[in-house]
Design a protein around this motif. Structure first.
Motif, short mmCIF file in Angstrom:
data_model
loop_
_atom_site.label_atom_id
_atom_site.label_comp_id
_atom_site.label_asym_id
_atom_site.label_seq_id
_atom_site.Cartn_x
_atom_site.Cartn_y
_atom_site.Cartn_z
N THR A 85 33.55 49.15 34.91
CA THR A 85 34.82 49.23 35.77
C THR A 85 34.53 48.19 36.47
O THR A 85 33.41 47.27 37.56
CB THR A 85 35.19 50.63 36.55
OG1 THR A 85 34.07 51.25 37.27
CG2 THR A 85 35.18 51.62 35.39
N ARG A 86 35.96 47.76 37.32
CA ARG A 86 35.74 46.52 38.47
C ARG A 86 34.83 47.09 39.94
O ARG A 86 34.45 45.80 40.15
CB ARG A 86 37.74 46.79 38.71
CG ARG A 86 37.42 45.48 39.86
CD ARG A 86 39.67 45.53 40.40
NE ARG A 86 40.00 44.66 40.08
CZ ARG A 86 40.79 44.20 39.76
NH1 ARG A 86 41.67 44.91 40.42
NH2 ARG A 86 41.49 43.32 40.07
N ASP A 87 34.55 47.54 40.21
CA ASP A 87 33.96 48.34 41.19
C ASP A 87 32.34 48.51 41.17
O ASP A 87 31.46 48.05 41.84
CB ASP A 87 33.91 49.74 41.91
CG ASP A 87 34.44 50.78 40.82
OD1 ASP A 87 33.12 50.62 39.90
OD2 ASP A 87 34.18 51.53 41.03
N GLY A 88 31.93 47.91 39.32
CA GLY A 88 30.84 47.81 39.03
C GLY A 88 29.91 49.25 39.00
O GLY A 88 28.91 49.20 38.93
N MET A 89 30.64 50.30 39.68
CA MET A 89 30.17 52.19 39.56
C MET A 89 29.68 52.47 38.23
O MET A 89 28.67 53.40 38.00
CB MET A 89 30.64 52.39 40.32
CG MET A 89 30.99 52.10 42.16
SD MET A 89 29.55 51.51 42.89
CE MET A 89 28.18 53.22 42.92
N ARG A 90 30.87 51.97 37.20
CA ARG A 90 30.29 53.52 35.65
C ARG A 90 30.94 52.05 35.12
O ARG A 90 31.37 51.19 34.88
CB ARG A 90 31.75 53.65 35.92
CG ARG A 90 31.87 54.96 34.83
CD ARG A 90 33.21 55.85 35.22
NE ARG A 90 34.36 55.32 34.95
CZ ARG A 90 35.02 55.17 34.13
NH1 ARG A 90 34.50 55.67 32.62
NH2 ARG A 90 36.35 54.51 33.94
#
Length: 131
Positions: A85-90
């Motif tokens: 995902t964009r935030d790099g968390m998922r």
């Protein structure tokens, strides 16, 4: 407001294409290169034909260059780290190498075929232009 409406139409079209290709025939791993190309090229086409004056529109060489970049970078990301995902968390899709061997072969084949086809057409056009 016009730009927002235009992007909404584009997202609706891509969403419809995604729903149509969401059948159980295609493995989720195989869908990535296909949908990546449909979405990216659809976005380029939409902006190119609705947002650019006729003199600034992309020519065939620009389109082929985009296809090469999309598939080269797509394969690199898909093979090494997967898609997040964009935030790099998922993680949306794991690395290609964690998939079954047959899925890896077919997916790399799809990326390679799209890249090679764009390169071959570019070389043919370059040869014709040189003559």
């Amino acid at each position: 407001m016009e730009g927002v409406c235009g992007w909404a139409v584009l997202i609706a079209i891509v969403g419809a294409l995604t729903a149509l290709t969401g059948s159980s025939i295609l493995s989720p791993v195989w869908r990535v290169p296909l949908l990546l190309n449909v979405f990216a090229l659809g976005g380029f086409a939409y902006v190119n034909f609705t947002g650019e004056p006729a003199g600034n529109r992309m020519n065939i060489a620009d389109w082929l260059n985009r296809i090469q970049w999309i598939n080269g970078l797509g394969l690199l990301l898909h093979a090494t780290i997967g898609f997040f995902t964009r935030d790099g968390m998922r993680q949306l899709l794991p690395s290609l190498w964690s998939a079954p061997v047959m899925d890896v072969v077919i997916t790399v084949g799809i990326y390679a075929l799209l890249f090679a086809a764009a390169t071959a057409v570019a070389l043919i056009l370059k040869q014709r232009h040189a003559d």
